[in-house]
Design an enzyme around this catalytic site. Sequence first.
Site, short mmCIF file in Angstrom:
data_model
loop_
_atom_site.label_atom_id
_atom_site.label_comp_id
_atom_site.label_asym_id
_atom_site.label_seq_id
_atom_site.Cartn_x
_atom_site.Cartn_y
_atom_site.Cartn_z
N HIS A 255 0.87 -1.18 0.00
CA HIS A 255 0.00 0.00 0.00
C HIS A 255 0.90 1.23 0.00
O HIS A 255 1.90 1.27 0.73
CB HIS A 255 -0.88 -0.03 1.26
CG HIS A 255 -2.03 0.92 1.21
ND1 HIS A 255 -1.85 2.28 1.24
CD2 HIS A 255 -3.37 0.71 1.12
CE1 HIS A 255 -3.04 2.87 1.18
NE2 HIS A 255 -3.98 1.94 1.11
N ARG B 29 -6.34 9.60 -1.21
CA ARG B 29 -5.91 9.85 -2.60
C ARG B 29 -7.13 9.98 -3.50
O ARG B 29 -7.14 10.79 -4.42
CB ARG B 29 -4.99 8.72 -3.10
CG ARG B 29 -3.60 8.78 -2.51
CD ARG B 29 -2.67 7.76 -3.15
NE ARG B 29 -3.02 6.41 -2.77
CZ ARG B 29 -3.31 5.44 -3.62
NH1 ARG B 29 -3.25 5.64 -4.92
NH2 ARG B 29 -3.63 4.24 -3.19
#
Length: 560
Positions: free
Chosen positions: A238, A259
């Site tokens: 990640h 994000r």
Amino acid sequence: MYTYETFETDFLILGGGGAGLLAAIHAHDGAPSLDITVVVKALFGKGGCTRLVQGGYNAVLDAKDSIERHFEDTITAGSFLNDQELAWILVSRAPDVILELEDKHGCYFDRHPDGRIHQKAFAGQSFDRTVHKGDLTGIEIMNRLVEQTFKRSPRILEDHRALDLLLDDEGRVCGAVLLDMRTGKFAAVSARATLLATGGGPNMYKIHAAAADKACDGIAIAYRAGAELMDMEMVQFHPTGLLAADSRMTGTVLEEGLRGAGGRLFNGKGERFMEKYDPERLERSTRDIVARGSYLEIQAGRGSLNNGVFIDVSHLGAAFVEKNFPGMVKRCRDMGFDLARKPVEVSPTAHFIMGGVKIDGATRSQLEGLYVAGEDAGGVHGANRLGGNGVAESTVFGCIAGDVIAQSLPPRRTIRAAQVESIIDRAAAPMKREKGEKVFDIKSEMRALMWEKAGLVRNGADLRAAISGIDALADRLNQASIAPFLNYNMEWTEFINLQNFLLVSRLVAISALAREDSRGSHFRSDFPRADNEKFLQNVYIGPDFRVTFRPVRLNRMKPS
Ligand SMILES: Cc1cc2nc3c(=O)[nH]c(=O)nc-3n(C[C@H](O)[C@H](O)[C@H](O)COP(=O)(O)OP(=O)(O)OC[C@H]3O[C@@H](n4cnc5c(N)ncnc54)[C@H](O)[C@@H]3O)c2cc1C
């Protein structure tokens, strides 16, 4: 000689995350007279990664979205390595499971003012389809599933770990040996069907994100029993693991929705580096690309002071960030960082294993009597998992496993005392050695080795060094000694964890060495391109670490 008790159950479920609990609920509802046993390595409902799910759950609920689009996003993100039948089951069943979680089990997800379920943006997706409860979705799902499981009264063994599967004379799975971590007592369980749902968990890397109780146990257990594994080279990092010095919070994930909402990544020189790696999607690119971009910046000396990069969401406005990401804001504040107003240092963190046990659409492995669901299974995600498809996988396939068992339970097979004893002897061996190395040093060396030699950027020489390093650590582990007390012996727990981590690390490195191309989360600097001519194939590992390649079945979608 250690003693053990023996008991019988119909359906033995190893693991109590999304996959394990939905399997228990569905098996009970489909066949209420079944005797069901759920074994969890932590406290019931408190361990595993389903509880840690932050951003949410991908499901097609909006009329403007479609199952086909979700499928296409999943296959494209997976670089066409996915088992397309499994991926289709995932996307086509996920909407029903979301409704089941709400209507039948009492989960309550965030909604629009008009009552529709709210779906947020996640990276790599062509539609905002991630269902969530704030930014801590897993707690809602697990709390409700725990209540629903209690209601059905299966036998629950918490703080118990499965050590290995039991096989009858013909290699059919007929139960497992458990260790009660509170008392140090062993149990041999005779089961008509056994489900592995221990949830993978690549915590063998220096920076890692999975729940602390996870040690790739299920994958190691399945491999030792003779199950075929696939695509073990595919480990997901990640991109935004928190960097918080030596604290245990280092590696914990700052969720993908940051994000998705417009969060930006900067290197140590203040450059928005994703412009180089995916100029179109930037930070909303898939995890493999963003994590590798961050890693390459750090390796090139453009990282932050603590070998990370920065995530910045301050431009979204502090009020927006605090309202929409309260869990992430609190997590950062606890460690002294102000996520809503300032950039926060992050690093790629080992997060998820896309590879695992080969299963069919009914969660059956190739070993009769053994079923596998959730992160222990391979194939669904191919070379890279989309954020939001993990909890969808564990819940969808957990439901399927429960339904399948309720409909047809294999016959009971005879467990073999000699096998039980040899599993117990193996686990207890270090307690019998008076002198030997401590296991904790081996663990930190393994984590550094895997990070440096079999991590985000790989090459043949490093992978060979990883394999010989793993073998040397395994030899040392075999000489380790442990204080011989039985109650809550954490060193013993680490010893057994390390046996499994080192085995799975070896499987990862061997598969990564065999795959001489780059796709998804697997990047070889010596073979930097995806080679569809040669490597549109899955890597399988059988007994004695034998590797075979088999072409991916492109029955629903082909690469253009
Ligand atoms: C920080 C974090 C955030 C995430 N966020 C998201 C997200 O937003 N969306 C998404 O889709 N996915 C997310 N994921 C991935 C998702 O959590 C997993 O894909 C999914 O929850 C796995 O479910 P599971 O049932 O297979 O395993 P888990 O939920 O991990 O459950 C495993 C169970 O097995 C038990 N266990 C382990 N070893 C043994 C053993 N030897 N014997 C007995 N029991 C054992 C554990 O105690 C636990 O009960 C996230 C993962 C992490 C780490």
